[in-house]
Design a protein around this motif. Sequence first.
Motif, PDB file in Angstrom:
ATOM      1  N   SER A 310      59.555  54.095  66.939  1.00 39.39           N
ATOM      2  CA  SER A 310      60.273  54.923  65.971  1.00 39.39           C
ATOM      3  C   SER A 310      59.293  55.752  65.148  1.00 39.39           C
ATOM      4  N   GLU A 311      59.639  57.023  64.979  1.00 40.73           N
ATOM      5  CA  GLU A 311      58.902  57.960  64.130  1.00 40.73           C
ATOM      6  C   GLU A 311      57.441  58.125  64.542  1.00 40.73           C
ATOM      7  N   ILE A 331      63.766  53.966  71.888  1.00 41.82           N
ATOM      8  CA  ILE A 331      62.931  55.119  71.541  1.00 41.82           C
ATOM      9  C   ILE A 331      63.737  55.943  70.558  1.00 41.82           C
ATOM     10  N   ASP A 332      63.370  55.888  69.292  1.00 39.90           N
ATOM     11  CA  ASP A 332      64.223  56.438  68.236  1.00 39.90           C
ATOM     12  C   ASP A 332      63.407  57.288  67.259  1.00 39.90           C
ATOM     13  N   SER A 333      63.875  58.505  67.020  1.00 42.30           N
ATOM     14  CA  SER A 333      63.349  59.364  65.956  1.00 42.30           C
ATOM     15  C   SER A 333      61.874  59.687  66.131  1.00 42.30           C
ATOM     16  N   ASN A 334      61.440  59.874  67.371  1.00 44.85           N
ATOM     17  CA  ASN A 334      60.072  60.268  67.645  1.00 44.85           C
ATOM     18  C   ASN A 334      59.986  61.779  67.872  1.00 44.85           C
ATOM     19  N   LYS A 335      58.811  62.312  67.710  1.00 44.40           N
ATOM     20  CA  LYS A 335      58.535  63.699  68.068  1.00 44.40           C
ATOM     21  C   LYS A 335      57.695  63.673  69.336  1.00 44.40           C
ATOM     22  N   ASN A 358      65.573  61.797  68.939  1.00 48.55           N
ATOM     23  CA  ASN A 358      64.218  62.282  69.138  1.00 48.55           C
ATOM     24  C   ASN A 358      64.181  63.803  69.182  1.00 48.55           C
ATOM     25  N   GLU A 359      63.061  64.360  68.808  1.00 50.04           N
ATOM     26  CA  GLU A 359      62.799  65.783  68.990  1.00 50.04           C
ATOM     27  C   GLU A 359      61.869  65.920  70.194  1.00 50.04           C
ATOM     28  N   ILE A 360      62.379  66.543  71.265  1.00 52.52           N
ATOM     29  CA  ILE A 360      61.647  66.635  72.522  1.00 52.52           C
ATOM     30  C   ILE A 360      61.450  68.123  72.806  1.00 52.52           C
ATOM     31  N   ASN A 382      69.588  63.426  69.893  1.00 49.12           N
ATOM     32  CA  ASN A 382      68.383  63.979  70.489  1.00 49.12           C
ATOM     33  C   ASN A 382      68.477  65.503  70.531  1.00 49.12           C
TER      34      ASN A 382
END
Length: 578
Positions: A310-311, A331-335, A358-360, A382
């Motif tokens: 996360s993050e 898989i949460d709130s990752n860039k 997530n920001e992908i 997402n």
Amino acid sequence: GNRILRNTRGVTVTYAANPKLLSNHLTDNDIGALIHTGGLGTFQKNQVFGNRTCGFLITDRGAPTIQLNKIATNGLNPSPNDSENSHFGGVMFKGGNGTLAGNVIQGNKGRNVLLTDKADPKITGNFISESEVGVFVCKGAKGCVSNNTFDAITDECVSVVMEGNPTVVHNLMSGAVHGVVVNDHGEGTYTQNIITGCSVSAVKIGCFANPKVDRNYLCRNQSVTRSSGVLIMNGSRGEVVNNIIYQNDVGVATEGGDGLPSLTAVSKNEIVNNTIGVRCTGSGAKFSLNNIAKSHVGVEVLNDGEATFSENTVYDCKVGFELTQNGGGTIDSNKICCNYDGIVLRGIIGRSCVITANEISGNEHTGMTYSAASGGILKGGNVLYQNGGKEKGCGILFEGVSGGNTPEEDLVHDAVITSHRVGVLFKNNATAKVSGLSVSFCTEAGIRITQGSKPILARCDVFDNHAAGVEVTTGGGGDIRECNLVENSGSGLYVGQFESGSLDLKLRQCNVYYPSISGIVSAINVDKGSKLRQTEFAAQHDQNVVRNDLRFAGPWHTITGVGSGVQQAAARKETHDR
């Protein structure tokens, strides 16, 4: 300058005695020096070597200062009649304290330094080398281990078990199997150390261990067996925080073993320039707020491993996240940005993997790839944008996918996919079910279905794309339900060249239109080279609202079967009025 040799005890200091021993040779005794029952003393510049059990034994409130000595090759032949022979080695603190500073401690049997039975000495500025274990801490011992150099240790520079709780700070450790091992209820704080050149791990956190690993440089730990900066075993606890972990085979690895999930928290670390940033085959570890970058794979989860991410920011890797061989987790709130591929799921069968918020973005080939995967659920929140720009890729690629863990389970739902060449690409017989997608501003197609793929698209908004909203070609088909295919510059739905009887495409309860009456754009466009008959195409559709008619084989046609109960003339008038 005395030579003290061949005694049961070379020197004994007790009952608050406080002698000074300078430049002596203590050799070939059972124990070089025994300091106990409150004994003190200063030992400087002595040669303490070849004693059968140990060089120094400090016990029962003993607190000497042992400084600038050479303590070597002790404990090689402990006496079978010595009650202390289980504590063989260089310097043994058994419930004692004192200071061990500036010594050369090398080549002693088993352990160069042992802290046990609540000992609490200062171990500082020593050169510790050529033994199995540099410093061993157990049975509630504490101690401060600082500013030492560990070299050529054959197993562990520092080993902590059984409620050992030292502070290990500002040490240089190199060339061992492990730099630090904390296991079996060991604790302690490990900070500002440089640990390099280890063949298995710089830091290993074992089952039931609970350390804090903070602000260390864990670098260049590499070997043919794949060495790690940090190795976390199942059943562990503790924190790994604010470390710089770089140029290792694996930055952080988790492994199984005892069947218990790890509760170790890994956060705020710089995990960069490793071959693999994070590799999870164990379960339960939590990774947050880390920078994971410049690796062949940023995060690899496999062999039934799982973890929570996360993050984190994962960037500049060949693959950001790779889940394979039934890897799972959250898989949460990752860039996840500027990798070649953002997330790749391969061979995930019946496994729970939740991917949310997530920001992908900016990944060169794909934002996300499902390859022969039936698990790994891309859930709400997402956002995928500007992926595939350099390699003619796409936002999400489905390749040979069989669907969710159950037939009606969505593999992907509620994602925003924008500004790609192709937003979503189904190929190689992909049959996944997706829902709730928002697909826009793609240059070639919002969604492309090809090579025998037959997905289910439900409740998707496909709009403002610069070509077709949905393109079906090369044996593609599927089931498009309750979707809005609107305001796309090419057409809402484009159907490529098919042989008669070969199209298996259902369009049900969809809104398909483009607000133009110029004749340039049609709501549904069937390629003029297609051998489909108008009635064949129309019969597979039900309860759609189609505005701006349908372009079939080049000329305009009004096909009454496209949407049963649809007032096409009224729809065209409404479009004209708008």
